[in-house]
Design an enzyme around this catalytic site. Structure first.
Site, PDB file in Angstrom:
ATOM      1  N   GLY A 152     -10.949  19.415  25.597  1.00 41.35           N
ATOM      2  CA  GLY A 152     -10.675  18.464  26.509  1.00 41.35           C
ATOM      3  C   GLY A 152     -11.612  17.461  26.831  1.00 41.35           C
ATOM      4  O   GLY A 152     -12.383  17.131  26.070  1.00 41.35           O
ATOM      5  N   CYS A 153     -11.464  17.191  28.222  1.00 38.21           N
ATOM      6  CA  CYS A 153     -12.245  15.819  28.575  1.00 38.21           C
ATOM      7  C   CYS A 153     -13.845  16.410  28.715  1.00 38.21           C
ATOM      8  O   CYS A 153     -14.005  17.536  29.177  1.00 38.21           O
ATOM      9  CB  CYS A 153     -11.879  15.827  30.113  1.00 38.21           C
ATOM     10  SG  CYS A 153     -12.972  14.443  31.028  1.00 38.21           S
ATOM     11  N   PHE A 154     -14.786  15.486  28.005  1.00 40.08           N
ATOM     12  CA  PHE A 154     -16.076  16.106  27.830  1.00 40.08           C
ATOM     13  C   PHE A 154     -16.700  16.121  29.222  1.00 40.08           C
ATOM     14  O   PHE A 154     -17.816  16.827  29.035  1.00 40.08           O
ATOM     15  CB  PHE A 154     -16.743  15.135  26.979  1.00 40.08           C
ATOM     16  CG  PHE A 154     -16.577  13.698  26.876  1.00 40.08           C
ATOM     17  CD1 PHE A 154     -16.658  13.036  28.098  1.00 40.08           C
ATOM     18  CD2 PHE A 154     -16.838  12.991  25.621  1.00 40.08           C
ATOM     19  CE1 PHE A 154     -16.680  11.733  28.084  1.00 40.08           C
ATOM     20  CE2 PHE A 154     -16.739  11.611  25.826  1.00 40.08           C
ATOM     21  CZ  PHE A 154     -16.660  10.935  26.784  1.00 40.08           C
TER      22      PHE A 154
END
EC number: 1.8.4.11
Length: 173
Positions: free
Chosen positions: A9-11
Site C-alpha cells: 500500500g502507501c509507502f
C-alpha cells in the site's frame, strides 16, 4: 548488507515499522514493477506506468533476518486484498513481496504458506511474490514521511493501525 523490497500500500505507512528495527540501515520509499524509467509520483498515480509503491530496505542479516522482515511485512498489510491496501486503492498500492534471489523467493513462499495455514484470515492470502525489478527512489518529500508530517501520517495510517490491532494484537508469531 542485504536488500529487501516490499509493497504494502502507501509507502508512507510501510517505512516506520522497518525503520525502528535494529539491523536496518535504510528504508527508502520508491516505485518498482513498472515499465517507465524514473517515474514521478504524479505518473504513478495515473495507473499507467505499471509501478507499485514500495520500500527498499537495506539491512544487516547478522542482526535481523529476511524471515524476520517478512514477519514484520505481513503484520503491516491486509494480505487478503489484492486491489490496494486500506483507503489506498489500485494496482499501484497492491501488496507484493519482490524477491532478489532464490533464497528470498523460497522464504517468502514459505512465510505466505505459514500465514495461510495459521487461520489468522478466513479469506485467501493473495499477496503476490514476484522477482524484483528496478527500484526508483521516490521524491524527497516522500522519504521519512512519518517523521516529517506526523499528524498527516497518523491520519493516513489510522485504518491500517485499526486493522493491525484487530488481526495481529494477539497473534503469537
Amino acid at each position: 548488507m542485504e536488500r529487501a523490497i516490499f509493497a504494502g500500500g502507501c509507502f508512507w505507512c510501510m517505512v516506520q515499522p522497518f525503520d525502528e528495527q535494529p539491523g536496518i540501515y535504510t528504508v527508502t520509499s520508491g516505485y518498482t514493477g513498472g515499465h517507465v524509467e524514473n517515474p514521478t509520483y504524479e505518473q504513478v498515480l495515473t495507473h499507467t506506468t505499471g509501478h507499485t509503491e514500495a520500500v527498499e530496505i537495506i539491512f544487516d542479516p547478522k542482526i535481523i533476518s529476511y524471515e524476520e522482515l517478512l514477519q514484520i511485512y505481513w503484520q503491516q498489510t491486509d494480505p487478503t486484498d489484492a486491489f490496494g491496501q486500506f483507503q489506498d486503492r489500485g494496482d499501484n498500492y497492491r501488496p507484493v513481496i519482490f524477491y532478489l534471489n532464490e533464497e528470498q523467493k523460497i522464504a517468502a513462499e514459505k512465510s505466505r504458506q505459514a500465514l495461510a495455514d495459521s487461520g489468522v484470515f478466513a479469506d485467501p492470502i493473495v499477496t503476490k511474490i514476484e522477482p524484483a525489478q528496478p527500484f526508483y527512489e521516490a521524491e524527497g518529500y516522500h522519504q521519512d514521511y512519518y517523521k516529517k508530517n506526523p499528524s498527516n501520517f497518523a491520519l493516513n495510517h489510522q485504518r491500517r493501525a485499526e486493522f493491525i490491532k484487530e488481526h495481529w494484537e494477539d497473534f503469537d508469531a
